[in-house]
Design an enzyme around this catalytic site. Structure first.
Site, PDB file in Angstrom:
ATOM      1  N   HIS A  89      -3.236   1.320  -0.576  1.00 14.02           N
ATOM      2  CA  HIS A  89      -3.961   1.082  -2.095  1.00 14.02           C
ATOM      3  C   HIS A  89      -2.852   0.007  -2.578  1.00 14.02           C
ATOM      4  O   HIS A  89      -3.609  -0.939  -3.349  1.00 14.02           O
ATOM      5  CB  HIS A  89      -3.210   2.841  -2.978  1.00 14.02           C
ATOM      6  N   ASP A 225      -1.166   6.502   3.318  1.00 12.08           N
ATOM      7  CA  ASP A 225      -1.268   5.494   2.147  1.00 12.08           C
ATOM      8  C   ASP A 225      -0.315   3.951   2.673  1.00 12.08           C
ATOM      9  O   ASP A 225       0.666   4.219   2.461  1.00 12.08           O
ATOM     10  CB  ASP A 225      -0.682   5.991   1.349  1.00 12.08           C
ATOM     11  N   SER A 657       5.058   1.451  -5.473  1.00 14.05           N
ATOM     12  CA  SER A 657       4.580   1.607  -4.221  1.00 14.05           C
ATOM     13  C   SER A 657       4.744   1.191  -3.536  1.00 14.05           C
ATOM     14  O   SER A 657       4.671  -0.515  -3.866  1.00 14.05           O
ATOM     15  CB  SER A 657       3.059   1.799  -5.043  1.00 14.05           C
TER      16      SER A 657
END
Length: 762
Positions: A89, A225, A657
């Site tokens: 992402h 991810d 992240s």
């Protein structure tokens, strides 16, 4: 109508309300202070490194493998050839930019088989931290005599400029100086930023986004991810603009990847750039978030998501254009829902009020403290009351009015319109036109006017109906009289007449501007944007700015007071996008009574979700199913299973992240990509029973790269380990010395035992 994915989310969400028993570790710590504040505790939890191994300016350390990826995520070096690992992402926007209907990398994935196939990404950066320094004294010098906050801030900014220039003069480095503890302390980060960062690989969205909005912020999780980039450098291994002549960057350190996996109770550490937390807010602030701001923002975004969801399902072209936008909108929407639930479950407002009562009692017990802090809590109350009506209006302006793309686009033409109206020099006008031409090209690449028109009608209607008429911008009076408050009719008119509804229209406006003609001022979309912006500037911003200036001073005093009152407590500063370390252990948790979640997930869970029938979020590639059925996991599986994800008790937030999850030996074991929904309130209040960070297992990453994508050449340049190798010379030397000593001791014990036996026999 609420979409199926949203209904599915709420079904899972309401199931997960309950209590938990685990005790995560709170805090996002400054790397340069680990020695004095955290090293002993980290080693007690199992860490085999020293603080100097994590952060050092004298030798290679873990910090040399950590990068700020684009300024919005974290990444890590995983090869001596500049290979960078981050979340899917985080790289999603870059993958989208390179995707077309013909080459749909979002759906199909992308893997560069050679260096020549790696794709450049203009504007994308990778920033390393060279060193940190406490510059509090230099930055606060001369502020003692400041009569106002504005004077104090002006002095601070002058000092920041002076200190930054002195620290970077004659180098290619940059300096970032940030306030900590609400301006009680200042730290400087010397940085090195690389501007040639190329896309190397990304799995298809059915792996990289597996679970979609249904699973976002949730555990158990089965998302692969991750994405791969490569940092390129110019001569002397230093930063350079993109050039085909650039070579892969050779980092001072890259993280070895452990194939041994994780077990419950293992030490873990997150190293990255957490974005923003507000752990020390007062009860009034938390109450405003919980009762006013979050509920309205949730409703606005849900309305927008439902419209986009329907249009994206109806058209592949719209789906590709809005994929990244939808993900961004949904991410905050779901987070705010979890945040409110967490605030309620943690009894956060009452807990804050209890702390404030203790603080008031502590202040009252001493005359000097009364002089210093006596009216602090009353001032907080006064200032937050001044925000009544202001906060909600500001939220609707940002989320509803400027949540409409055509309004936001038109607002970006304000400077050009002003230049034309003032008959500014043509060179200034041409420069602004050039900027807007580049902006418009990117904007219309991912724009669909029919979808935006629906969003326009829905969001502006919410703004009109949910905000008191006394706080409406002037344009709403026109909508009331001309369209009888019907925003669908208003939308029809605006999109029919506005140049900002199409690329051709904007191109014509910019061409007119080059001729000195103002075709902007009377445009209906620009009139709307100007009316909203004018109202904000004249009626919202003055109060909002004044109150927040007051609050900055109050929080600085409050923070100093709390640290003075609780001298036995080790405080950590709020996150502010600077490099931090969080640490904890791998452990399960109980979301509700009678249910205990394991600390890990496997590929079997992917297959179970795929069979559930929620095709849009749980669709999987045929090859992944084939690998599962054959149990063809290569060296990455364990005991017949393919690990996918795991949780640990590390304190994380947005910006973390892509952060590496590092084990006790300094090896990469996973990539952080989310938090559990029960713990999303940790940006405001920390509930030790609920917070878990979610990571994709490094072995699953390797499995997808090697076995699924057939990109084994990328794995070959990584350092895969099954022992305690850290890749840091000083650490591995200590381990080897320890091993030698251990062998020597064992040999001596065997020899002594033999002698005793011989003596006994004699």
């Amino acid at each position: 109508m609420i979409s199926k994915r949203i209904l599915t989310f709420f079904a899972a969400a309401f199931l997960s309300i309950g209590a938990s028993v685990a005790r995560p570790d709170e805090g996002m710590w400054l790397p340069m202070l680990l020695k004095q504040l955290n090293e002993a505790e980290m080693q007690q939890k199992g860490m085999k490194l020293t603080a100097e191994d994590i952060y050092s300016v004298n030798q290679s350390s873990l910090k040399d493998a950590i990068v700020s990826f684009g300024g919005f995520c974290t990444g890590e070096m995983i090869s001596p050839e500049g290979l960078l690992l981050t979340n899917h992402h985080c790289g999603y926007g870059s993958v989208q930019q390179h995707s077309t209907v013909e080459n749909d990398y979002l759906t199909d994935g992308f893997w560069a088989k050679t260096r020549e196939q790696e794709l450049p990404n203009p504007g994308l950066t990778a920033t390393f931290i060279v060193r940190m320094e406490d510059v509090t004294q230099q930055i606060l010098a001369g502020t003692e005599g400041a009569k106002t906050e504005a004077d104090r801030e002006a002095t601070i900014q002058r000092n920041i400029s002076k200190v930054s220039k002195a620290a970077t003069n004659g180098t290619h480095y940059d300096a970032v100086i940030r306030p900590f503890f609400y301006g009680n302390e200042y730290y400087m980060y010397i940085t090195e930023t690389f501007k040639d960062v190329r896309l190397v690989g990304a799995p298809p969205s059915s792996i990289g986004k597996f679970g979609g909005d249904t699973d976002n912020w949730m555990w158990p999780r089965h998302t692969g991810d991750f994405s791969l980039f490569r940092v390129y450098a110019g001569p002397n291994n230093e930063p350079a603009e993109y050039s085909p002549e650039n070579k892969p960057y050779k980092p001072k350190h890259h993280l070895p990847i452990s194939l041994s996996g994780v077990e419950e109770g293992d030490f873990t550490m997150v190293f990255g750039f957490p974005g923003r937390t507000n752990e020390y807010l007062t009860s009034q602030a938390v109450k405003e978030i919980y009762e006013v701001s979050n509920p309205h923002k949730i409703n606005i975004r849900e309305t927008k998501l439902n419209i986009l969801d329907k249009d994206m399902k109806a058209s592949d072209e719209v789906r590709i254009k809005y994929a990244a936008k939808y993900a961004s909108i949904a991410n905050a929407w779901k987070k705010w829902i979890g945040e409110n639930r967490g605030i309620r479950k943690a009894n956060a407002i009452e807990e804050k009020q209890n702390l404030e009562r203790l603080f008031t009692q502590w202040v009252s017990a001493d005359a000097a403290r009364q002089q210093k802090y006596g009216n602090l809590m009353a001032e907080f109350d006064k200032n937050y009351k001044a925000l009544d009506g202001i906060t909600i209006s500001r939220d609707y302006i940002n989320e509803a009015a400027f949540g409409v793309e055509i309004v936001r686009l038109a607002n970006n033409f304000t400077t050009l319109q002003r230049l034309l109206e003032q008959k500014a020099p043509q060179s200034d006008i041409d420069a602004q036109v050039a900027k807007l031409e580049a902006y418009a090209t990117d904007y219309f690449k991912d724009y669909n006017a029919p979808s935006d028109k629906k969003v326009f009608a829905a969001l502006l209607s919410l703004y009109y109906n949910n905000i008191d008429k006394e706080m409406h911008p002037e344009v709403f009076k026109m909508v009331r009289s001309k369209y009888k408050g019907d925003f669908t009719k208003y939308a029809d008119d605006v999109f029919e007449k506005s140049a900002f509804a199409s690329a051709a229209g904007v191109k014509e406006v910019l061409a007119d501007a080059r001729k000195g003609k103002d075709a902007i001022k009377k445009d209906p979309a620009f009139e709307l944007a100007s009316s909203v912006a004018d109202y904000y500037r004249e009626n919202i911003m003055p109060t909002y700015t004044e109150v927040n200036d007051n609050l900055s001073l109050l929080y600085r005093k409050y923070m100093a007071g709390l640290r003075e009152m609780q001298q036995d407590k080790t405080f950590y500063p709020d996150a502010n996008s600077t490099l931090r370390v969080a640490y904890g252990i791998v452990e399960p948790y109980e979301p509700v009574d009678g249910i205990k979640y394991k600390y890990y997930t496997t590929l079997e869970g992917v297959m179970e979700k795929a069979a559930s029938g929620i095709a849009e979020d749980y669709a999987i590639p045929a090859k992944l199913r084939e690998l599962y059925e054959k149990k063809d996991y290569g060296r990455y599986g364990m005991n017949g299973e393919m690990p996918v994800g795991f949780i640990a008790s590390n304190h994380t937030t947005g910006g973390n992240s892509g952060s590496p999850i590092i084990n006790a030996n300094g090896q990469l074991i996973g990539i952080n990509f989310d938090r559990n929904w029960e713990g999303t309130m940790s940006d405001i209040v920390y509930n030790p029973d609920q917070v878990r960070n979610i990571s994709v297992d490094a072995r699953y990453v390797l499995f997808i790269i090697d076995k699924f994508a057939g990109a084994g050449h990328l794995v070959e340049e990584m350092t895969l380990v099954t022992d305690d190798t850290s890749g840091l010379p000083q650490v591995d030397a200590r381990r080897q010395d320890s091993d030698k000593k251990s062998k020597k001791d064992k040999k001596k014990k065997r020899k002594d035992k033999k002698k005793k036996k011989e003596k006994a026999e004699a």
